[in-house]
Every structure is written in C-alpha cells, then in structure tokens.
Motif scaffolding. Structure first.
Motif, PDB file in Angstrom:
ATOM      1  N   ARG A 147     -16.846 -37.615  17.160  1.00 59.95           N
ATOM      2  CA  ARG A 147     -16.766 -38.734  16.257  1.00 59.95           C
ATOM      3  C   ARG A 147     -17.974 -39.511  17.102  1.00 59.95           C
ATOM      4  NH1 ARG A 147     -12.919 -39.892  12.355  1.00 59.95           N
ATOM      5  NH2 ARG A 147     -11.800 -37.985  11.478  1.00 59.95           N
ATOM      6  N   GLY A 148     -17.366 -39.542  18.193  1.00 61.28           N
ATOM      7  CA  GLY A 148     -19.003 -40.349  19.280  1.00 61.28           C
ATOM      8  C   GLY A 148     -17.917 -41.180  19.769  1.00 61.28           C
ATOM      9  N   CYS A 149     -16.464 -41.504  19.221  1.00 66.36           N
ATOM     10  CA  CYS A 149     -15.407 -41.996  19.523  1.00 66.36           C
ATOM     11  C   CYS A 149     -15.155 -41.896  21.032  1.00 66.36           C
ATOM     12  CB  CYS A 149     -14.587 -42.443  18.557  1.00 66.36           C
ATOM     13  SG  CYS A 149     -13.104 -43.218  19.476  1.00 66.36           S
ATOM     14  N   THR A 150     -15.738 -43.481  21.569  1.00 65.11           N
ATOM     15  CA  THR A 150     -15.292 -43.072  23.123  1.00 65.11           C
ATOM     16  C   THR A 150     -13.564 -43.137  23.416  1.00 65.11           C
ATOM     17  OG1 THR A 150     -17.236 -44.494  23.662  1.00 65.11           O
ATOM     18  CG2 THR A 150     -15.711 -44.798  25.186  1.00 65.11           C
ATOM     19  N   PRO A 151     -13.878 -42.191  24.639  1.00 65.58           N
ATOM     20  CA  PRO A 151     -12.045 -41.842  24.751  1.00 65.58           C
ATOM     21  C   PRO A 151     -11.732 -42.519  26.080  1.00 65.58           C
ATOM     22  CG  PRO A 151     -12.966 -40.207  24.998  1.00 65.58           C
ATOM     23  CD  PRO A 151     -13.870 -41.278  24.619  1.00 65.58           C
ATOM     24  N   ALA A 152     -10.438 -43.289  25.955  1.00 64.41           N
ATOM     25  CA  ALA A 152      -9.833 -43.487  27.241  1.00 64.41           C
ATOM     26  C   ALA A 152      -8.314 -43.372  27.402  1.00 64.41           C
ATOM     27  CB  ALA A 152     -10.538 -45.661  27.629  1.00 64.41           C
ATOM     28  N   GLY A 153      -7.287 -43.072  28.994  1.00 68.86           N
ATOM     29  CA  GLY A 153      -6.383 -43.070  28.788  1.00 68.86           C
ATOM     30  C   GLY A 153      -5.671 -43.366  30.118  1.00 68.86           C
ATOM     31  N   VAL A 154      -4.697 -44.098  30.395  1.00 71.73           N
ATOM     32  CA  VAL A 154      -3.621 -43.931  31.114  1.00 71.73           C
ATOM     33  C   VAL A 154      -2.842 -42.650  31.209  1.00 71.73           C
ATOM     34  CG1 VAL A 154      -2.108 -45.749  32.106  1.00 71.73           C
ATOM     35  CG2 VAL A 154      -3.398 -46.704  30.777  1.00 71.73           C
TER      36      VAL A 154
END
Length: 376
Positions: free
Chosen positions: A132-139
């Motif tokens: 979708r072009g949504c930026t993911p970030a994760g811990v």
C-alpha cells in the motif's frame, strides 16, 4: 484468599515468585535505558522525516499491550494525529491475523511491536503495508522473522531490549518489563515524527521515575508505606471497579484490569469519570455492594461474608482540573458504604505521570497474583 503474611516477608515472596515477576517490574527503569540505547544505535535520533503521518497504526500480540501503547501515544500526542490499534482475528491465539483498513496508504505509519518477532500474521501485515506504500516500523528481536520482513519492506527496525536477568522468562508474555522495552523506542520514534514530545531527557526522566517507584514498592518495603502492597491488600477478595479521571489515568485503569485478570485470575471493571457515576450507580447498590470497613484492609477475612464485594479504585492524574468528578465519586462510595482506594502519581510531566501510575499498578497486580494463588 490473599495470604497477608507473604506481603511483608520478602524471602517468602521470592520463593513463590517462580517466574521472576517482581524482578521484572523492578527492572523497568533499566529496560527503558537499554531500549533507548538500542534505539539510538538503530539511528532513531538521526531520522529526518518529511512530516507528520496522517494516521499511526499499532499492532502486536497480547490482549492489552498494543492498546496501552496506542492509548498512551495518542494521549501524549494531544490529538495531533489519530492513533489506531489494529486488533487481530484468527481461529486460535497461536494463529493470529492482522489486516490494514481499506483507507491506509502512503500517508500513514504502521508500528509493529513484538517481543518474540515470530508472528506470521505480523509479517503478513508488514507486507500489506509495503504493497500500500505505508511505511512500517517495528520493535522486534534482531534477526527474527519480523525483522527480516521489515528489512524486505524497507521499513525501520529497532532491536527489542530483552530482559537483563540471567534467566529469561520462558515466554515473552511472562515478562512484565516487555511493555517498557516496546514502548520506549516507539516514544523516541514518534518524537522524531512530531507526534509527541519525548526527547532523550524525557526518556531518562521516565527511567528515573520507574526506579523511584521500584524503590518505594519493592518487596522489602512494609505494606503500610508501600502503595502497591497496600492496593493489593485492599483488592483482596474484592471485585475491583476502576474509575479514572483523565486519558492517562484511563489507560492505566484498563491496563490494571487486564493485569488483574491475566496474573491474578480475577475479574475487574473499568469506567471513566464522570460517566461512571451514572453507569455504575446500580452496580454499587446491587448484590455485589458491601458494607465492610473501607479502611481496615488488615481485618480477618475468614470472618467476612463469602463472595466478592465491590472495591472502588479511583485513578487520577495531576492535570485533572479542580472541578473534577473525584469528590462526587467519594460521596457516592460513602453513600453506598463501598470501600474506596485512590491512586495519583507524583508531580511531573504527563509521561512521568503515566510511568508512575503504570509502575505502581504493575507492582500491585504482581503482589495480588503472588499472594492470592494467581499465576506466579
């Protein structure tokens, strides 16, 4: 029935605490500092985002941690950006699936928080975001399947700060410090994107506040001067009704209810003031109402009537205005002869107030579990 003799016997508490829960909550300040260091090494401080996202979405395993993280980010952000919790579906707890809402796109940010980093459903969610072009970030733990999914999606990966104790919990869900290890990097990240204000000195202040709570709520501190032990004793053999005033107090109440259920195997009810005065008035006058002495938590409970009796707990935060509903809550409790406890943090920023309330209630939930036959 709560075994009150355990509360003031640190050695006995250590013997029944087979999962190291007290050590886990006491080390919360250390987890914050470790998580902040790992986030710094991951380059969070060097991020130069183009602007604030339209919406922040939060996903992760567990019944309460993702919601508590999202609620706190939104409360600290003061409405600057909507924060949405993504709830999973699936046939079993080990087979969860998350789905992005249809409107999610390049203007949004997905935050994933997982102590294990192995949930296939979260890896699939990251792939959805990438498409979708949504930026993911994760811990997540380094080199975990979700860390690999984030790398493939060109997302932001922040290493999860594991417990510093030599013997780690058998599962991440048994680690009471995981909440702070997940929350701290997300606070730093959302500070960089302008959602809230959590610079390095504010993160250090949170760690200091958690250390202060650990010092006054530890097992060596007697019940009469230990707010967490006092609350645990007051909640013994009761049906906790948690009323809150303010957004931060509300999320602390919801988290406490979840911990009481998960660790002590007890039901708990929450509501926000002033609506709680009307919504729960019939409850205070119903079959669970009691006329026990609200101040005598050292009474001999063997002689008490059988069955749970209501115990009101009012959680407040420093910025609650003077004309709040707490006085009306006290009056209603007195009218129905319902025992009442009150909990408020020491002065400080909203972030420090949240740390104070969450840490005290974390300790209280552990004491209640250890002394009443819960999951120790």
């Amino acid at each position: 029935m709560l075994d009150e003799s355990l509360l003031d016997d640190p050695e006995a508490l250590a013997r029944v605490d087979t999962r190291g829960l007290l050590l886990g909550v006491a080390a919360a300040g250390a987890r914050v500092r470790m998580a902040a260091r790992l986030a710094g090494e991951a380059g969070i401080g060097a991020l130069r985002p183009d602007g604030r996202p339209r919406t922040v979405l939060v996903a992760g395993p567990g019944p309460s941690a993702p919601s508590a993280v999202a609620d706190l980010l939104e409360a600290l952000g003061a409405g600057s950006c909507p924060v949405v919790t993504l709830h999973p579906s699936g046939p079993a707890a080990y087979d969860l699936r998350w789905n992005l809402p249809g409107w999610v796109g390049p203007l949004d940010l997905l935050l994933v928080a997982s102590p294990a980093g192995t949930e296939a459903g979260l890896a699939d969610l990251i792939e959805q975001a990438y498409r979708r072009g949504c930026t993911p970030a994760g811990v997540v733990p380094a080199k975990s399947p979700i860390a690999e999914a984030l790398e493939q999606a060109r997302g932001i990966t922040i290493p999860y700060a594991k417990p510093p104790a030599p013997e780690e919990p058998s599962t991440p869900s048994e680690d009471p410090g995981s909440f702070w290890a997940l929350l701290t990097p997300l606070l730093m990240l959302t500070d960089r994107i302008g959602l809230l204000h959590a610079p390095p000195d504010a993160i250090e202040a949170v760690a200091d506040r958690l250390d202060e709570v650990a010092a006054k709520c530890g097992p060596a501190i007697a019940t009469y001067s230990n707010p967490a032990k006092t609350l645990a004793a007051e909640l013994a053999d009761s049906l906790p009704v948690l009323w809150s005033e303010g957004d931060i107090a509300a999320l602390a109440a919801r988290r406490l209810a979840a911990l009481i259920t998960a660790r002590a195997g007890r039901p708990a009810i929450t509501a926000e003031l002033p609506e709680a005065l009307t919504a729960h008035e019939a409850l205070l006058a119903g079959a669970f109402a009691g006329s026990l002495d609200p101040d005598d938590f050292f009474r001999d409970r063997v002689e008490d009537p059988q069955g749970l009796r209501l115990r009101l707990v009012v959680l407040q935060q420093p910025d609650a205005h003077a004309a709040g509903a707490a006085p009306a809550a006290r009056e209603l409790a007195m009218t129905h002869e319902t025992p009442l406890s009150e909990l408020a943090p020491a002065e400080g920023s909203d972030l420090e107030a949240a740390a104070d309330l969450l840490a005290v209630t974390d300790f209280a939930a552990v004491y209640l579990a250890l002394t009443s036959g819960g999951r120790s």
